[in-house]
Design an enzyme around this catalytic site. Structure first.
Site, PDB file in Angstrom:
ATOM      1  N   ARG A  62      -4.509  10.683   3.956  1.00  0.00           N
ATOM      2  CA  ARG A  62      -4.289   9.402   3.266  1.00  0.00           C
ATOM      3  C   ARG A  62      -5.292   9.235   2.132  1.00  0.00           C
ATOM      4  NH1 ARG A  62      -4.281   3.487   6.262  1.00  0.00           N
ATOM      5  NH2 ARG A  62      -4.272   2.196   4.376  1.00  0.00           N
ATOM      6  N   ASN A 105       4.867   5.475   9.603  1.00  0.00           N
ATOM      7  CA  ASN A 105       5.257   5.162   8.230  1.00  0.00           C
ATOM      8  C   ASN A 105       5.512   6.404   7.412  1.00  0.00           C
ATOM      9  OD1 ASN A 105       5.552   2.423   7.835  1.00  0.00           O
ATOM     10  ND2 ASN A 105       3.330   2.068   7.804  1.00  0.00           N
ATOM     11  N   TYR A 150       4.692  -6.135  -0.107  1.00  0.00           N
ATOM     12  CA  TYR A 150       4.731  -4.872  -0.841  1.00  0.00           C
ATOM     13  C   TYR A 150       5.440  -4.997  -2.183  1.00  0.00           C
ATOM     14  CZ  TYR A 150       2.879  -2.613   3.304  1.00  0.00           C
ATOM     15  OH  TYR A 150       2.075  -2.236   4.342  1.00  0.00           O
ATOM     16  N   HIS A 176       9.543  -2.246   3.916  1.00  0.00           N
ATOM     17  CA  HIS A 176       8.568  -2.461   2.840  1.00  0.00           C
ATOM     18  C   HIS A 176       9.231  -2.776   1.506  1.00  0.00           C
ATOM     19  CE1 HIS A 176       4.877  -0.489   4.972  1.00  0.00           C
ATOM     20  NE2 HIS A 176       5.525  -1.332   5.737  1.00  0.00           N
ATOM     21  N   CYS A 186       8.580  -2.287  12.256  1.00  0.00           N
ATOM     22  CA  CYS A 186       7.519  -2.625  11.300  1.00  0.00           C
ATOM     23  C   CYS A 186       7.061  -4.033  11.615  1.00  0.00           C
ATOM     24  CB  CYS A 186       8.100  -2.556   9.892  1.00  0.00           C
ATOM     25  SG  CYS A 186       6.898  -2.971   8.611  1.00  0.00           S
TER      26      CYS A 186
END
Lengths: 436, 436, 436, 436
Positions: free
Chosen positions: C94, C148, C254, C200, C170
């Site tokens: 990440r 995710n 988002y 998202h 989610c």
């Protein structure tokens, strides 16, 4: 430069017509070689037809090489075009389709009702084999399919064969244009019809003469003159004023089976009692034709041929090959991928549609949504066609039953089974996929 | 037989090109009368252009009657074709679009980004008025629209005007074919490109040369030669190998604004600092052109005209009128109803597409589904176009905001409002629908 | 009767939350066995979490058996539910996503922009392996996926895995309902939101309180109070009045990345300069958490956990398992097959949607067409997701490029390549499909 | 707090059932006022029913106010729910439908074939008037429509009325669940059926018992037991094994008219010869019922009522009102907007579907694509329904003809006209729209 055409089912009595077609188009489509192919069972006919075709070519003085063979794969070598005009099981199979269907009071016409279903079940596997050969031996060749049910067969090939250069042709749109030209007393080249639908279920939505929309006038004329543009092989009853006024389009002759079901069935049954099935009539016609063909003095296509239901099929096919060869970009009516042209039908299904023809094949012209009055029945027929194809490919009994019960000319749960069982038994030699 | 063409926005500097187009096509498209129309503000230019056009015709010796008028409705009487090439608010409005957009770091190009939105908002109501007049006065006339954004304007007319004989034309497809012909060193008539998408957002999916699919070769050539087929009015940056290999299609020059946003913006900003906006450059070009036009010895289209962004627009338009008039049935690239040709876009939206052209107008050729790599962005652009049309028709502030914020060149909730407010104020004289 | 849950990625710091979730729901969802699974690299964390979980269960006195293992296939035996909460490559991966993206001025957020693409490319193959194991070992088990990008991963599984009992969850919809309850000062159980879109990228189209449509009131409240329902892991900027009035729906946090791109990027860059990437922040948080977890006196879920971005994920998951187990037929928001619920998106794609939950899994509730203002961008995002999945499955460089260049946060042909190349190199150990 | 229900067609013999329904649900659905409305012609029946209903309520001791009136607009004031159970033209009209259809060998059943078409043509304009009144007088009231053909009527209202709070209900799905419960010897509340299709043309795609998919077992049981779940008003023949195995779904009793057309027609004709039409049978039943109702000692719903075809209609309606009133969020089978739930049917058409019921009305649960075996016929039936609605609204003779000729039970161009003309004449008093 060579230009080779292979004709599968070359022993057909129709072959002289396509030979004539090639000779007429020689200036623009200079075919150098024609090979006629057939199966062992048709060997004798193949020889007779080949001899006649050779005499026809000789008379013309054109430098076209013509031969015949029973070796299909050999015949495909270097082919540029492959025309397919086979009849799996021959007229005997057709006779069974008709006899069995009619014996249960159901229309057994060659491409409609129970008859059409079984013709498709017998034909699709053989056509897939042919397409496979083409794909291996002459992958750049265009396969021009006359074999009925032409739309269903073409869809099966485009969905399940690796060979994608396949086009289906039918003489019905051609006949409809001719009829309009006669009615309106004009040149057939000045007539354009916007076709929507599928093979043998196509409608003429708009009729243009020299570019002007004359649909309404043509419909009135048709009603006044009670015009009959049915091909020789099917019934002709005529349409009522109300139907035509509500439809607002040209129906095709096969629509009689759907919207005059009782009347056509009665006519078929009467004809059956008087003359036997249509296939028996055709058998006699064929026998007479081959007698003629044997005549060594005959060196032209005999007139009698034009009286057959399939007349002008070869014209449609020759025009198509010519336009592909010459990248003409003109508009012809063919059976090809929908691709959205009729948004209400699956994008990947085959429709009968006006298409621009180039070296890259046909591209359908978009029509927009189906008129509401034919939307339901057209979508239903397409879904039925999908069921037939799934049955033909899988050899699944229940899928074949689904196709039978969902056909609008059957649509009876019990009759569907009786017909299915009897026809599966009658045709078992030609339905290996159902013997698993 | 009379054949009358009315040109609305006849005072445009482009008019000599279309006049030349008509003269060149006289044998097949024997126009008998041309009327140039403009508004009071363009009276002087209109007179200058009319004089030049008359000298051009006189030199040719062709029996074409040409006149001008400020009376639009009178000019439409008996028209067979109406060409529309207006610019609402003139180059001053374009300058405001560009200046205001660039001052906020947003592309303000004439047909893209904030500039394109406002050009549409100003233009659509005026075009609807014109179409209404045509519908009342010469209902059989075809309206051939050059006015940008040509696709959006054509869709607005086909959705909201009673006059349905409307076709949009653009020179970009024409330019792309020319560029391919140059690259591949062949005759432009041997080039066919399958276009998919919308005006200024169209892709060339397949390129055929004499009917053979040569797409891959053309793409490689384009990369090798770094070919530039951008029109004069927009930036030209060139494409990377990876982009072209992934795209597998020909982009059009306007795609630079979307996939090279930062670079084009920088180029536009630099050009702006050095030479002012594009509209200021054009103003100078126009002034020079009209100086030339005034020269009473000039009796041909001056070469300088070909260097403008819109060059060949009139070729596209004249070919179209010719094919309609003569019911040619050839294939041209136009802006017309989708009707399913691209099944992923609304059936009743306008796309830029190859279409068969007859007396009955264009019929789009079906393409099947959009390739996945451009599916999303193409659908988004079409939805954006719908938002612009809804805003232009309703005069609704929030709808205009939606169009602005959903444009991929803006797509920022705060910047969208700043741009919208400033542009609405700047153009308020030309946006009566927003003053309610 | 046994009721076994296997948690893949059981060494996650979030695990105490889901353990607590099971304990709270014990009366209706009497889990008998929980197995935590992880990979060798997470062995130590797994042991720490397992010990804490055991202490928590022991404190509760509930008869739940809990164990851990590195043997995934063994852990799946007889499982009724499998929860997946893995992070392929861990926080190091990440960090690379974020660092590399930001270094090129592109948003690298975990599930959006370049970061989201690479998380999907790394995760999908591993998840397919897990689903394959489930299919072989416990084919009746429901796979509840938290991993995710949850929507994209779920779609990849439903398209490419033989195991079809997969649901994505989610916490964002859950958070949005909580925020509405706070704003409107009511019980969260009285709030219903109609969600449309994808994970998202979901919008709250209508908000009901005790069944009354209160959307407009909620939007006004949100603007007045400048309510912030962003989860801990992402930026929070707030929305302008015009945007909300034009949108007429609840955006999700988002959406800031898309409609406030410049501002969020700037915030991310500033945060990056001050505190490093979000993943570095999270690493520290995790380290602190695990220090706490080691404390043998700790026998409850530490409060700090609720401050993480993923808080309430496990609530969503536990509610889902409870409803499936008990065939409740209640409505929950999940990631599942569209099936027509949003007719503008592919029928076989995954959407985030309200669905009725029974033993047979979720069934999406139909929404009708997307509002025009979000239609384009929503369809574009879904097409982008399809590109990502195709790239992840095929390991095709150009497909990965297509996904990158068509992402609205990148959409630059050159930057797309730079990012792609750098990220492919950085993550090559976790992208075996691209090494072929 | 008041809770008022207005029942239009309150003089129906079914009314005692719905009154009982309200009384049974009083704890959760505490209706305070019921108004029964009817037209002058039904005044006498209305009084009889009102008296009985009053006695029933009095016996229960519930504080429900009940009254009757001929003033529809007055009755609508402050209504929360409006139930519509009218029969335009009464049983006399139904008798004509049946007699005329059968006299031409066509099924004339109340909601299928020629009878269904004419019932729709008579009913739709009256229902639009009622909806208009509701929209003006009690715009927040939900209109619960029992009037047949319930699906077609509901679609006509949702398309052409400003009042959008309209739901159609039918007892067939309820009956099917009951039959399954009997067959499988379980509680009806444990049965869930996934319904797909339209009113009276709905299939049970999957049957769940306590959440487990038991479809195959139910189908076998049905074949073994030759289960009959036909309502009292229609024929019952039973299905063949092959049909059920191919269908893989539960048919509904009305499907007999389509897949056992010849057999049902024969049964109807035989019954006709023996007992007259169904409507004549019903007339006698009604007369007997009203005799009973008059008995001042009767204060409960008489058992005979349960033997009618429409039994349990009111249960369906009362459950629906209860769930709306209490914002229950449970799943019920209703006629409501498709919205994509069946992607193969128009988004804006009405389907019979499982839906989540809240205060905001029903929301259909998405089913995905129709199975191929019923796709064609289902789409055709929906297109037919659209034709009926267009005919009912426009009063256009040709549109009515289109509906008639495209109905699968007619589908004959000549018979369609004969039926149409005779029925238009017979019903002219109730078809003002065709008298223009």
């Amino acid at each position: 430069m060579s230009l080779k055409v292979t004709i599968i089912g070359g022993g057909s009595s129709y072959t002289p017509e396509i030979i004539e077609g090639f000779m007429n188009r020689y200036p623009s489509f200079p075919v150098t070689e024609i090979v006629l192919v057939d199966i062992e069972k048709g060997h004798n006919k193949l020889k007779i037809v080949t001899s006649l075709a050779k005499r026809m070519i000789q008379k013309s003085g054109l430098p076209i090489k013509l031969s015949y063979t029973l070796d299909r794969r050999k015949a495909l070598e270097n082919a540029d075009f492959v025309a397919t005009q086979i009849r799996v099981g021959g007229l005997d199979a057709r006779e069974k389709d008709e006899r069995i269907s009619l014996s249960h009071g159901v229309i057994g016409q060659e491409t409609n009702g129970a008859g059409g279903i079984f013709k498709a079940l017998r034909t699709i596997p053989v056509m897939l084999d042919i397409a496979q050969d083409i794909h291996e031996i002459c992958p750049n060749a265009w396969m021009i399919n006359f074999t009925n049910p032409a739309g269903i067969v073409t869809e099966a090939l485009l969905k399940y064969s690796p060979h994608k250069k396949v086009i289906g042709v039918c003489n019905i749109p051609f006949n409809m244009k001719n009829s309009v030209a006669e009615m309106m007393d004009c040149n057939v080249n000045d007539v354009e019809i916007e076709f929507i639908g599928m093979n043998h279920f196509v409608f003429g939505r708009s009729v243009y003469i020299q570019g002007e929309d004359r649909t309404a006038a043509v419909l009135e004329k048709m009603l006044q003159q009670n015009v009959d543009y049915s091909p020789a092989n099917i019934v002709s009853i005529g349409w009522s004023e109300t139907f035509i006024h509500a439809l607002k389009m040209l129906p095709n002759p096969y629509h009689q089976y759907y919207f005059q079901k009782e009347e056509t069935l009665e006519k078929d049954l009467t004809a059956f009692k008087e003359n036997g099935t249509r296939s028996e009539v055709v058998k006699q016609v064929e026998m007479d034709l081959f007698e003629k063909y044997k005549d060594e003095n005959l060196d032209v296509k005999p007139e009698e041929l034009e009286k057959r239901g399939g007349a002008y099929y070869s014209d449609a096919a020759c025009n198509l090959m010519d336009s592909i060869h010459n990248n003409k970009g003109d508009v012809q009516t063919v059976n090809t991928m929908n691709n959205g042209a009729i948004p209400d039908l699956p994008t990947n299904s085959v429709i009968e549609v006006n298409a621009v023809i180039t070296k890259d094949g046909p591209k359908a012209i978009a029509s927009g949504h189906l008129p509401l009055n034919i939307k339901g029945i057209t979508i239903q027929m397409k879904a039925f066609e999908e069921l037939v194809i799934e049955a033909a490919i899988s050899g699944d009994y229940l899928k074949a039953y689904e196709a039978m019960v969902m056909n609008p000319l059957v649509q009876n749960e019990k009759k569907a089974k009786i017909l299915l069982d009897e026809l599966l038994e009658a045709h078992k030699d030609y339905l290996p996929q159902f013997q698993k």
